[in-house]
Design a protein around this motif. Structure first.
Motif, PDB file in Angstrom:
ATOM      1  N   GLN A  91      -4.357  -3.737   7.236  1.00 39.28           N
ATOM      2  CA  GLN A  91      -4.122  -2.293   7.278  1.00 39.28           C
ATOM      3  C   GLN A  91      -2.722  -1.905   7.758  1.00 39.28           C
ATOM      4  OE1 GLN A  91      -6.972   0.094   6.275  1.00 39.28           O
ATOM      5  NE2 GLN A  91      -7.022  -1.920   5.328  1.00 39.28           N
ATOM      6  N   ARG A  92      -1.841  -2.888   7.906  1.00 42.50           N
ATOM      7  CA  ARG A  92      -0.494  -2.600   8.410  1.00 42.50           C
ATOM      8  C   ARG A  92       0.610  -3.037   7.454  1.00 42.50           C
ATOM      9  NH1 ARG A  92      -3.339  -4.871  12.537  1.00 42.50           N
ATOM     10  NH2 ARG A  92      -2.349  -6.892  12.186  1.00 42.50           N
ATOM     11  N   CYS A  93       0.383  -4.054   6.635  1.00 45.99           N
ATOM     12  CA  CYS A  93       1.438  -4.621   5.808  1.00 45.99           C
ATOM     13  C   CYS A  93       1.705  -3.743   4.586  1.00 45.99           C
ATOM     14  CB  CYS A  93       1.086  -6.036   5.370  1.00 45.99           C
ATOM     15  SG  CYS A  93      -0.260  -6.115   4.158  1.00 45.99           S
ATOM     16  N   GLU A  94       2.748  -4.083   3.849  1.00 44.84           N
ATOM     17  CA  GLU A  94       3.130  -3.301   2.673  1.00 44.84           C
ATOM     18  C   GLU A  94       2.023  -3.269   1.635  1.00 44.84           C
ATOM     19  OE1 GLU A  94       6.526  -3.368  -0.894  1.00 44.84           O
ATOM     20  OE2 GLU A  94       6.718  -4.696   0.842  1.00 44.84           O
ATOM     21  N   ARG A  95       1.352  -4.404   1.415  1.00 44.83           N
ATOM     22  CA  ARG A  95       0.280  -4.427   0.424  1.00 44.83           C
ATOM     23  C   ARG A  95      -0.857  -3.494   0.823  1.00 44.83           C
ATOM     24  NH1 ARG A  95      -0.160 -11.012  -0.587  1.00 44.83           N
ATOM     25  NH2 ARG A  95       2.042 -11.311  -1.130  1.00 44.83           N
ATOM     26  N   CYS A  96      -1.258  -3.551   2.079  1.00 40.26           N
ATOM     27  CA  CYS A  96      -2.346  -2.685   2.522  1.00 40.26           C
ATOM     28  C   CYS A  96      -1.962  -1.220   2.405  1.00 40.26           C
ATOM     29  CB  CYS A  96      -2.724  -3.026   3.961  1.00 40.26           C
ATOM     30  SG  CYS A  96      -3.656  -4.566   4.163  1.00 40.26           S
ATOM     31  N   ARG A  97      -0.747  -0.886   2.797  1.00 43.11           N
ATOM     32  CA  ARG A  97      -0.315   0.513   2.737  1.00 43.11           C
ATOM     33  C   ARG A  97      -0.230   1.005   1.295  1.00 43.11           C
ATOM     34  NH1 ARG A  97       3.591  -1.304   6.467  1.00 43.11           N
ATOM     35  NH2 ARG A  97       5.235  -0.996   4.894  1.00 43.11           N
ATOM     36  N   ALA A  98      -0.025   0.078   0.359  1.00 40.58           N
ATOM     37  CA  ALA A  98       0.066   0.457  -1.055  1.00 40.58           C
ATOM     38  C   ALA A  98      -1.289   0.445  -1.753  1.00 40.58           C
ATOM     39  CB  ALA A  98       1.022  -0.492  -1.774  1.00 40.58           C
ATOM     40  N   HIS A 101      -5.165  -3.878  -0.216  1.00 40.45           N
ATOM     41  CA  HIS A 101      -5.650  -4.624   0.956  1.00 40.45           C
ATOM     42  C   HIS A 101      -6.448  -5.861   0.565  1.00 40.45           C
ATOM     43  CE1 HIS A 101      -9.318  -2.204   0.165  1.00 40.45           C
ATOM     44  NE2 HIS A 101      -9.953  -3.231   0.703  1.00 40.45           N
ATOM     45  N   CYS A 104      -4.109  -8.710   0.667  1.00 38.19           N
ATOM     46  CA  CYS A 104      -3.307  -8.824   1.885  1.00 38.19           C
ATOM     47  C   CYS A 104      -3.210 -10.298   2.297  1.00 38.19           C
ATOM     48  CB  CYS A 104      -3.951  -8.011   2.999  1.00 38.19           C
ATOM     49  SG  CYS A 104      -3.299  -8.291   4.654  1.00 38.19           S
TER      50      CYS A 104
END
Length: 342
Positions: A91-98, A101, A104
């Protein structure tokens, strides 16, 4: 608990507690997946890539009732029937934010990856953001089929079918049959390909437009091909069969690498899509189960108790099992108002 290759049994463990942002669910029913069997045999790739290790608690196809919440979680969840996402991104990395998840790099997978305890237990802890509420029109049997259904829904969605298109689905297992049901609900002409035996005969009971072996497969224009099998040669066969300009979807995984000729991919202007996980398909699957357009319950061949599971993983089929591909474990009494499945 699976403690090593060919070693599994029921153990008493500490009950889960709801950390901040999490809930505890009293599990009512959970399904047994091919991934669980691969962990039992030791073949699952995650074991060899250090993403998983023994001992492990399996179970990622499940439903139950929320019985406790951690800090920061709305207490209105308590008492609600739910299922949940398997893919628990950071829930913090670029993939999750995009919105990715499910891929991720730091994700846990419930009962599968990084030691996250699974749902083949009386209780399971899960982040509240991963919960999906079940309406009364989705009973416990169907609720525990939402996760495989989400994989199938995503596969059919990725095939980009139009009403009247002809789709060929390779492999009449749980995911293949669910793909066929979703594709039929979308208005497609549905065909399945498999090997002779119980699974193919069971597929014929659904009244699909065609159920074939490889030697029987007719020469038709296939507007999409969905590979839900574990046969290493079928990804290449899917590319040979699909119409130019259309799509092949890979949701099945073989135990060894599969090869395709990318020249055929490019010269046919074919789009190839890989599917990992049910995440984006969970809500559409719940909706389809709830409105009756797709009914997954006939796929459940038998419901057993937790104590019977080790034998199931070892390959024993319950004596009372029907012809379907899925085995369920009932862990608590049924909780839904509509209960009609096996």
């Amino acid at each position: 608990m699976i403690t090593g290759p060919g070693q599994a049994g029921v153990q008493d463990v500490e009950p889960p507690s709801a950390a901040a942002g999490e809930v505890v669910v009293d599990v009512a029913r959970a399904g047994v997946c091919g991934t669980d069997v691969e962990f039992y045999t030791g073949e699952m790739q995650y074991l060899h890539e250090s993403h998983a290790a023994y001992p492990m608690r399996i179970g990622h196809e499940w439903m139950g009732t929320v019985s406790g919440v951690g800090s920061g979680v709305d207490p209105a969840w308590i008492g609600r029937r739910v299922t949940g996402d398997t893919m628990l991104g950071c829930q913090r990395c670029e993939r999750c934010r995009a919105g990715f998840h499910h891929v991720c790099a730091f994700r846990d997978e419930l009962g599968v990856r990084n030691g996250r305890p699974g749902a083949l237990a009386e209780q399971v802890a899960i982040p509240a953001w991963a919960l999906h509420a079940l309406p009364d029109t989705v009973d416990d049997v169907a609720g525990a089929m939402v996760e495989p259904g989400g994989n199938a829904w995503r596969s059919v969605d990725a095939a980009n079918l139009r009403a009247g298109d002809r789709v060929l689905i390779l492999g009449p297992g749980t995911i293949g049959l669910l793909c066929a049901l979703f594709a039929r609900a979308a208005g497609a002409e549905v065909h399945l390909l498999g090997r002779t035996g119980r699974s193919l005969e069971f597929a014929r009971t659904f009244g699909f437009d065609g159920v074939w072996t490889e030697s029987e497969l007719p020469e038709l224009a296939w507007h999409a091909v969905i590979d839900s099998s574990n046969a290493p040669h079928l990804p290449a066969r899917a590319l040979e069969l699909v119409e130019p300009g259309r799509r092949i979807v890979h949701v099945g995984l073989a135990g060894s690498p599969s090869l395709i000729d990318t020249r055929m991919l490019a010269l046919g202007d074919v789009t190839a899509v890989g599917i990992l996980g049910a995440s984006a398909g969970l809500d559409p699957t719940i909706a389809a189960y709830g409105d009756g357009s797709v009914d997954p319950r006939p796929l459940v061949a038998a419901t057993v108790e937790l104590e019977d599971l080790a034998a199931i993983l070892a390959g024993t089929r319950p004596e009372h099992a029907g012809a379907g591909p899925k085995i369920h474990v009932e862990i608590a009494e049924q909780t839904s108002p509509r209960q009609e499945g096996p």
